[in-house]
Design a protein around this motif. Structure first.
Motif, PDB file in Angstrom:
ATOM      1  N   PRO A  36       0.734  -1.330   0.091  1.00  0.00           N
ATOM      2  CA  PRO A  36       0.047  -0.107  -0.074  1.00  0.00           C
ATOM      3  C   PRO A  36       1.110   1.400   0.017  1.00  0.00           C
ATOM      4  O   PRO A  36       0.642   2.051  -0.800  1.00  0.00           O
ATOM      5  CB  PRO A  36      -1.014  -0.029   1.425  1.00  0.00           C
ATOM      6  N   TYR A  41       3.349   1.017   4.905  1.00  0.00           N
ATOM      7  CA  TYR A  41       2.653  -0.218   4.982  1.00  0.00           C
ATOM      8  C   TYR A  41       3.383  -1.185   4.073  1.00  0.00           C
ATOM      9  O   TYR A  41       3.044  -1.318   2.989  1.00  0.00           O
ATOM     10  CB  TYR A  41       1.432  -0.114   4.290  1.00  0.00           C
ATOM     11  N   TRP A  45      -1.647  -6.147   1.765  1.00  0.00           N
ATOM     12  CA  TRP A  45      -2.888  -6.351   2.252  1.00  0.00           C
ATOM     13  C   TRP A  45      -3.998  -6.730   1.381  1.00  0.00           C
ATOM     14  O   TRP A  45      -4.109  -6.271   0.099  1.00  0.00           O
ATOM     15  CB  TRP A  45      -3.363  -4.663   2.755  1.00  0.00           C
ATOM     16  N   TRP A  47      -7.396  -6.348   1.002  1.00  0.00           N
ATOM     17  CA  TRP A  47      -8.293  -5.521  -0.022  1.00  0.00           C
ATOM     18  C   TRP A  47      -7.682  -4.504  -0.451  1.00  0.00           C
ATOM     19  O   TRP A  47      -8.169  -3.857  -1.512  1.00  0.00           O
ATOM     20  CB  TRP A  47      -9.503  -4.947   0.902  1.00  0.00           C
ATOM     21  N   ASP A  48      -6.473  -4.085  -0.100  1.00  0.00           N
ATOM     22  CA  ASP A  48      -5.782  -3.102  -0.945  1.00  0.00           C
ATOM     23  C   ASP A  48      -5.391  -3.856  -2.191  1.00  0.00           C
ATOM     24  O   ASP A  48      -5.342  -3.245  -3.219  1.00  0.00           O
ATOM     25  CB  ASP A  48      -4.241  -2.793  -0.209  1.00  0.00           C
ATOM     26  N   ASP A 114     -10.248  -9.406   5.906  1.00  0.00           N
ATOM     27  CA  ASP A 114     -10.395  -8.176   5.293  1.00  0.00           C
ATOM     28  C   ASP A 114     -11.732  -8.156   4.660  1.00  0.00           C
ATOM     29  O   ASP A 114     -12.255  -9.234   4.386  1.00  0.00           O
ATOM     30  CB  ASP A 114      -9.312  -7.710   4.139  1.00  0.00           C
ATOM     31  N   GLY A 170     -11.869  -2.813   7.788  1.00  0.00           N
ATOM     32  CA  GLY A 170     -11.294  -1.871   6.650  1.00  0.00           C
ATOM     33  C   GLY A 170     -10.992  -0.446   7.232  1.00  0.00           C
ATOM     34  O   GLY A 170     -10.290   0.414   6.706  1.00  0.00           O
ATOM     35  N   ASP A 172     -10.219   1.118  10.175  1.00  0.00           N
ATOM     36  CA  ASP A 172      -9.854   0.923  11.451  1.00  0.00           C
ATOM     37  C   ASP A 172     -10.467   1.637  12.741  1.00  0.00           C
ATOM     38  O   ASP A 172     -10.915   0.677  13.917  1.00  0.00           O
ATOM     39  CB  ASP A 172      -8.274   1.184  11.605  1.00  0.00           C
ATOM     40  N   LEU A 348      -7.933   6.973  12.632  1.00  0.00           N
ATOM     41  CA  LEU A 348      -8.108   7.023  11.123  1.00  0.00           C
ATOM     42  C   LEU A 348      -9.734   6.875  11.038  1.00  0.00           C
ATOM     43  O   LEU A 348     -10.424   6.496  11.492  1.00  0.00           O
ATOM     44  CB  LEU A 348      -7.504   5.931  10.335  1.00  0.00           C
ATOM     45  N   TRP A 349     -10.168   7.293   9.709  1.00  0.00           N
ATOM     46  CA  TRP A 349     -11.361   7.069   9.400  1.00  0.00           C
ATOM     47  C   TRP A 349     -12.490   7.779  10.241  1.00  0.00           C
ATOM     48  O   TRP A 349     -13.504   7.403  10.626  1.00  0.00           O
ATOM     49  CB  TRP A 349     -11.683   5.727   9.022  1.00  0.00           C
ATOM     50  N   TRP A 354     -11.336   9.373   1.920  1.00  0.00           N
ATOM     51  CA  TRP A 354     -10.615   8.259   1.410  1.00  0.00           C
ATOM     52  C   TRP A 354     -10.972   7.825  -0.075  1.00  0.00           C
ATOM     53  O   TRP A 354     -12.200   7.755  -0.351  1.00  0.00           O
ATOM     54  CB  TRP A 354     -10.517   7.116   2.060  1.00  0.00           C
ATOM     55  N   GLU A 392      -2.821   8.825   1.293  1.00  0.00           N
ATOM     56  CA  GLU A 392      -3.712   8.019   1.870  1.00  0.00           C
ATOM     57  C   GLU A 392      -5.049   8.727   2.277  1.00  0.00           C
ATOM     58  O   GLU A 392      -6.060   7.962   2.046  1.00  0.00           O
ATOM     59  CB  GLU A 392      -3.301   7.486   3.514  1.00  0.00           C
ATOM     60  N   PHE A 407       0.419   6.582  -1.771  1.00  0.00           N
ATOM     61  CA  PHE A 407      -0.519   5.270  -1.412  1.00  0.00           C
ATOM     62  C   PHE A 407      -1.383   4.719  -2.610  1.00  0.00           C
ATOM     63  O   PHE A 407      -1.720   5.184  -3.368  1.00  0.00           O
ATOM     64  CB  PHE A 407      -1.655   6.089  -0.240  1.00  0.00           C
ATOM     65  N   TRP A 409      -3.578   2.497  -3.284  1.00  0.00           N
ATOM     66  CA  TRP A 409      -4.948   2.369  -3.742  1.00  0.00           C
ATOM     67  C   TRP A 409      -5.687   3.966  -4.270  1.00  0.00           C
ATOM     68  O   TRP A 409      -6.669   3.645  -5.005  1.00  0.00           O
ATOM     69  CB  TRP A 409      -5.831   1.579  -2.819  1.00  0.00           C
TER      70      TRP A 409
HETATM   71  C1  GLC Z   1      -4.872   0.942   6.980  1.00  0.00           C
HETATM   72  C2  GLC Z   1      -6.373   1.082   6.667  1.00  0.00           C
HETATM   73  C3  GLC Z   1      -6.794  -0.336   5.949  1.00  0.00           C
HETATM   74  C4  GLC Z   1      -5.770  -0.603   4.925  1.00  0.00           C
HETATM   75  C5  GLC Z   1      -4.321  -0.638   5.527  1.00  0.00           C
HETATM   76  C6  GLC Z   1      -3.183  -0.649   4.395  1.00  0.00           C
HETATM   77  O1  GLC Z   1      -5.090   0.116   8.086  1.00  0.00           O
HETATM   78  O2  GLC Z   1      -7.251   1.349   7.637  1.00  0.00           O
HETATM   79  O3  GLC Z   1      -8.009  -0.231   5.275  1.00  0.00           O
HETATM   80  O4  GLC Z   1      -6.029  -1.860   4.248  1.00  0.00           O
HETATM   81  O5  GLC Z   1      -4.107   0.728   5.995  1.00  0.00           O
HETATM   82  O6  GLC Z   1      -3.552   0.180   3.439  1.00  0.00           O
END
Ligand code: GLC
Length: 423
Positions: A36, A41, A45, A47-48, A114, A170, A172, A348-349, A354, A392, A407, A409
């Motif tokens: 990511p 990161y 990951w 879902w990334d 994820d 996803g 956090d 985060l979030w 995002w 991000e 980042f 994604w």
């Molecule tokens: C953070 C995000 C998560 C993502 C990870 C890697 O933990 O909250 O959704 O998968 O970073 O990018």
């Protein structure tokens, strides 16, 4: 920037994040995927990777397949795919790896999951590649993953899956979790700390799911996770049909219908937004987050219901329609914080925008015929990325960029622009 320049920038970013080799800690298996972010990161990951693969389809569809095949190479025998995978050996891994795994020496596979977006990514890669051999190889794996989820993560059998840790959402530190952790008022630092305790707790229980659910300490039927599971089943049904297996296709479709009905019936709040349910008593965590808009991504959501979500919430300037939509929390929710200090201080979030959540909603809008709104989100996301790069997340009022640089994604903006072009 022209579309071509943006695509070149995306390609440069993905190539900068690419990791390839053979893994000494995964029995010599090959890996080829994007991290990511190289800075914060540096692992794979789940879902990334699914999102990276979708962007790769515009650049190199072979690499798109590799990214997903790498992911399923980490699939466990029971069907589960870890939420995070370390492919390269390290003398010492970050402390969280030890807490998210039951292995002391090489905690390379997390025991968490994820949001399930693999089927959706496979479908997109197949649409661009037409590669049936790839489909034959990967679809049974994706199917096993969804089955594992349904067999192990629905302790009350109501058709809604439970997550056992905020990271599995996803999102956090989504402020709905404040309530789950027992805070009366929004509390980002408190939730950050509670997540650490939960890590210890789950580790103590060796990630034994029946025991975890028996204690009922963190058992959340998460809106986004469940909507993406249903969307995954919808994709999987189409993929089985493509492979000529009508029985499995029909089975996935009927599971998707049942589970969508559970989301629509049980998670809808009085104001028409959707909310997480927590504990075995299924209490509603009444915090207005972007996840509450996710029924929009489902085929099964009736047109009228989609229209209500869009008119009353998504395009409501007091809630989610800010200068740079879609913020991760509604502006009129007490927990909304459009800026960011650090994960520990502000979490985060909890307000910023995002690219990924906006991307899901944009496709949901297109699915239900809201072209103008989708175009607007694409245009405003493009402005964010052009001004600040692939970061991000971003301030929904000013566009100021936060979090990890480079980042991967956030390159999804390429797909957002392409998607609205034909609309
Ligand atoms: C953070 C995000 C998560 C993502 C990870 C890697 O933990 O909250 O959704 O998968 O970073 O990018």
């Amino acid at each position: 920037m022209t579309d071509a320049e943006l695509l070149t920038a995306a390609e440069k970013q993905l190539r900068a994040n690419l990791r390839q080799g053979r893994s000494a800690v995964h029995g010599g298996k090959r890996y080829s995927f994007c991290v990511p972010s190289n800075v914060t990161y540096p692992f794979q990951w789940f879902w990334d990777s699914c999102k990276h693969a979708i962007v790769w389809t515009y650049i190199d569809v072979g690499q798109a397949k590799e990214e997903l095949l790498t992911l399923v190479r980490a699939q466990r025998r029971n069907g589960r795919i870890p939420h995070r995978i370390a492919w390269e050996p390290m003398l010492l891994y970050p402390y969280r790896f030890y807490l998210h795994s039951t292995s002391f020496r090489h905690p390379v596979n997390s025991r968490l999951v994820d949001p399930p977006v693999l089927a959706q990514a496979v479908e997109r890669v197949y649409q661009r590649s037409g590669d049936r051999a790839f489909l034959e190889r990967i679809v049974p794996r994706v199917d096993r993953f969804h089955r594992w989820l349904e067999a192990n993560r629905d302790p009350d059998g109501d058709g809604l899956l439970s997550i056992i840790h905020p990271y599995e959402s996803g999102l956090d530190h989504k402020p709905s979790f404040d309530i789950v952790f027992g805070f009366q008022r929004p509390n980002a630092p408190g939730t950050w700390l509670a997540v650490r305790w939960l890590d210890l707790w789950n580790r103590l229980l060796s990630y034994n799911l029946p025991r975890i659910f028996r204690f009922d300490r963190f058992n959340v039927e998460d809106t986004l996770f469940n909507c993406l599971h249903v969307q995954g089943l919808e994709s999987l049904g189409r993929l089985w049909r493509e492979l000529g297996d009508q029985t499995r296709a029909a089975e996935c479709e009927s599971r998707a219908r049942l589970r969508a009905a559970a989301v629509l019936a049980k998670m809808r709040g009085e104001d028409g937004l959707y909310y997480d349910l927590y504990s075995r008593h299924e209490r509603m965590a009444l915090v207005k987050t972007v996840a509450g808009l996710f029924p929009l991504v489902l085929e099964a959501t009736p047109k009228e219901e989609a229209r209500r979500l869009v008119r009353n919430h998504l395009t409501n300037e007091r809630e989610f329609w800010l200068p740079y939509p879609v913020p991760t929390v509604a502006a009129d929710d007490p927990s909304f914080n459009p800026s960011f200090q650090s994960p520990r201080k502000s979490g985060l979030w909890r307000g910023p925008t995002w690219v990924s959540t906006s991307w899901f909603l944009l496709h949901g809008l297109l699915r239900h015929g809201f072209k103008d709104e989708a175009k607007e989100i694409a245009a405003r996301t493009r402005r964010l990325v052009e001004a600040h790069g692939f970061r991000e997340f971003y301030n929904p009022y000013t566009g100021e960029a936060y979090g990890a640089p480079g980042f991967a994604w956030s390159t999804l903006v390429v797909d957002m622009i392409a998607a609205v072009k034909g609309a």
